[in-house]
Scaffold this active site. Structure first.
Site, PDB file in Angstrom:
ATOM      1  N   ASP A   1       0.756  -1.253   0.000  1.00 37.40           N
ATOM      2  CA  ASP A   1       0.000   0.000   0.000  1.00 37.40           C
ATOM      3  C   ASP A   1       0.785   1.301   0.000  1.00 37.40           C
ATOM      4  O   ASP A   1       0.292   2.310  -0.462  1.00 37.40           O
ATOM      5  CB  ASP A   1      -0.925   0.002   1.214  1.00 37.40           C
ATOM      6  CG  ASP A   1      -1.840  -1.206   1.214  1.00 37.40           C
ATOM      7  OD1 ASP A   1      -1.947  -1.868   0.176  1.00 37.40           O
ATOM      8  OD2 ASP A   1      -2.439  -1.476   2.255  1.00 37.40           O
TER       9      ASP A   1
ATOM     10  N   GLU B   1       4.625  -7.964  11.719  1.00 40.28           N
ATOM     11  CA  GLU B   1       4.050  -7.665  10.402  1.00 40.28           C
ATOM     12  C   GLU B   1       5.162  -7.546   9.351  1.00 40.28           C
ATOM     13  O   GLU B   1       5.041  -8.037   8.241  1.00 40.28           O
ATOM     14  CB  GLU B   1       3.251  -6.361  10.499  1.00 40.28           C
ATOM     15  CG  GLU B   1       2.519  -5.968   9.235  1.00 40.28           C
ATOM     16  CD  GLU B   1       1.723  -4.669   9.407  1.00 40.28           C
ATOM     17  OE1 GLU B   1       1.839  -4.016  10.465  1.00 40.28           O
ATOM     18  OE2 GLU B   1       0.995  -4.308   8.468  1.00 40.28           O
TER      19      GLU B   1
HETATM   20  C1  9WN Z   1      -5.275  -1.295   4.097  1.00 42.57           C
HETATM   21  C2  9WN Z   1      -4.107  -6.139   6.504  1.00 42.57           C
HETATM   22  C3  9WN Z   1      -3.647  -5.171   5.439  1.00 42.57           C
HETATM   23  C4  9WN Z   1      -2.836  -5.884   4.339  1.00 42.57           C
HETATM   24  C5  9WN Z   1      -2.168  -4.905   3.403  1.00 42.57           C
HETATM   25  C6  9WN Z   1      -1.341  -3.924   4.261  1.00 42.57           C
HETATM   26  C7  9WN Z   1      -2.254  -3.207   5.264  1.00 42.57           C
HETATM   27  C8  9WN Z   1      -4.327  -1.767   5.196  1.00 42.57           C
HETATM   28  C9  9WN Z   1      -3.935  -0.586   6.052  1.00 42.57           C
HETATM   29  O1  9WN Z   1      -2.864  -4.167   6.086  1.00 42.57           O
HETATM   30  O2  9WN Z   1      -3.204  -2.432   4.558  1.00 42.57           O
HETATM   31  O3  9WN Z   1      -5.748  -2.383   3.353  1.00 42.57           O
HETATM   32  O4  9WN Z   1      -4.835  -0.069   6.733  1.00 42.57           O
HETATM   33  O5  9WN Z   1      -2.801  -0.167   6.034  1.00 42.57           O
HETATM   34  O6  9WN Z   1      -0.644  -3.035   3.467  1.00 42.57           O
HETATM   35  O7  9WN Z   1      -1.347  -5.592   2.492  1.00 42.57           O
HETATM   36  O8  9WN Z   1      -3.666  -6.717   3.612  1.00 42.57           O
HETATM   37  O9  9WN Z   1      -3.015  -6.866   6.978  1.00 42.57           O
END
Ligand code: 9WN
Length: 454
Positions: A185, A420
């Site tokens: 992201d 993470e």
């Molecule tokens: C937005 C849940 C998710 C992952 C993504 C990661 C992060 C979310 C955020 O967390 O994204 O979808 O709020 O930052 O980048 O890969 O699926 O773990």
């Protein structure tokens, strides 16, 4: 002391592999919620996420196949009427996450389900190959067939949605409409897209920075872009044709397309097992070929030595290497020559670093000035990406390199715990004892279980 022994000298998070396996299972069980799904981590991400659930199911299948099946069922219970599978399912209320359902307003779409709130964007389509992994892990394969039939069809419908709505030029490449659809992201790739339009300033009641260090998360300005795109989607009630016409963010992502291609291949094999109609199987093979050819034609960069993102709105290749550049190995996309080139890129100074100073695989080119070893998707190592790369390397017979990726992954979790993401620098293990982002992270635990299952 050599770089390789540095990790062993520092205190370890787990005393033995048995202790690690126990912690992985316990993490998944503690993160599971009534309704049959598992949150990525308890505070930072309190709902069900699409690609997280795919990886989580792979880990669950190593010790409890029933739970793995429930995970997929919970995700698909929120599938839209047009086949679309959302990136977050808000199974219950929780104001600990922003943006929640009141911001996304997916209910504006005529296709959204009425019984559960979701987002109106998706994530890498991993479920096809996850279903095949569940089948491989089942001891009673016949008992799994009804489940496979149901979820083969649901996943096939999702792929139909993608090819019908996200491939306006009928090239075999689908686009993503938001950086959150990429899964990676906050990658510096998106900086290049933000440069092509302006997002208005706005108030942001962020919650992520209450749970994680703000310096490691995206900036306020980044989030303004994220929210602005959602406002565009809402203004057209999530109508795909209108988004394709109006939205400034349309990107063909090598990771997303590689996951789609790998899932097409797996679904075609599952189709044979369950006796699916021949037309379905032919379609899946046709999609796989089309995506493979288009990725090699359009996303491969001979000068950079990797697969890149293509900005479809502005018709240009974004010349930025990331760990997504290696994901096509997982789907059998590269020729043998391209695969060799990818290997060279990954083992060279841009990722492994000078004198092999990094654990594989940093999420971003370490020689690029935007590299940041501790900031979300701008450099750290992620276990899900390593798992994809490990399997991709194995597929091409690069067994030594695959073992390096596996060992690096396990060394990192043994040293730091089930975080993470991780600082790729080997030297840091001499002084640091914590990983980054959220602790007790579900896909880290799940994929470590898969790495260790043999
Ligand atoms: C937005 C849940 C998710 C992952 C993504 C990661 C992060 C979310 C955020 O967390 O994204 O979808 O709020 O930052 O980048 O890969 O699926 O773990």
């Amino acid at each position: 002391m050599s770089d390789q022994t540095a990790t062993q000298a520092a205190p370890l998070a787990f005393a033995s592999t048995e202790e690690l396996v126990y912690a992985c299972r316990q993490t998944l069980l503690d993160n599971s919620r009534s309704g049959g799904f598992t949150v990525p981590t308890s505070r930072l991400y309190p709902f069900q996420w699409l690609w997280d659930s795919g990886f989580i199911a792979i880990g669950l299948a190593t010790f409890d196949l029933e739970r793995a099946m429930r995970e997929i069922e919970a995700l698909h219970s929120a599938q839209w009427k047009n086949g679309f599978v959302p990136h977050i399912v808000f199974h219950m209320l929780n104001d600990g996450y922003y943006p929640g359902p009141d911001v996304h307003r997916a209910d504006l779409s005529q296709y959204a389900p009425a019984h559960v709130a979701t987002t109106g964007m998706t994530q890498p389509p991993v479920i096809g190959f996850v279903l095949e992994k569940l089948y491989e892990s089942a001891s009673d394969k016949a008992a799994l067939l009804p489940f496979l039939k149901t979820h083969f069809e649901k996943t096939f419908q999702f792929h139909c949605y993608l090819y019908q709505n996200r491939d306006p030029k009928n090239e075999g490449l689908v686009y993503i409409q938001h950086n959150w659809e990429s899964g990676t992201d906050n990658s510096p790739v998106w900086d290049e897209v933000w440069r092509t339009f302006e997002a208005p300033n706005c108030e942001l009641p962020r919650r992520d920075i209450l749970h994680a260090n703000a310096d490691h998360r995206p900036t306020h300005r980044d989030y303004e872009y994220y929210i602005y795109l959602i406002e565009i989607f809402k203004s057209v009630c999530y109508d795909d044709a209108a988004i394709a016409e109006k939205s400034p963010f349309l990107v063909q992502d090598p990771l997303f397309n590689a996951m789609l291609a790998a899932s097409n291949e797996s679904l075609a094999r599952i189709g044979e097992i369950i006796g699916a109609p021949k037309t379905r199987i032919r379609q899946l093979k046709k999609w796989h070929r089309a995506t493979k050819n288009a990725m090699n034609r359009k996303l491969w960069s001979p000068s950079t030595g990797g697969y890149l993102h293509y900005d479809l709105r502005n018709e240009r290749l974004i010349d930025t290497l990331t760990s997504s550049s290696f994901a096509p190995l997982f789907a059998g996309i590269p020729t043998a020559a391209k695969a060799k080139r990818l290997l060279k890129t990954m083992l060279g100074t841009k990722f492994r670093g000078k004198r092999q100073s990094n654990f594989l695989c940093p999420s971003f080119n370490v020689q690029d000035e935007r590299f940041n070893p501790v900031k979300y998707w701008r450099g750290p190592v992620w276990v899900n990406m390593n798992w994809l790369i490990f399997n991709g390397l194995q597929r091409y017979g690069f067994l030594d390199a695959a073992q390096i990726v596996k060992k690096d992954t396990l060394d990192l979790v043994m040293h730091y715990g089930l975080w993470e993401y991780f600082n790729p620098s080997r030297a840091q293990t001499k002084t640091e004892t914590d990983g980054y982002g959220a602790p007790r992270f579900s896909w880290t635990a799940a994929l470590v279980l898969d790495f260790l299952k043999d």
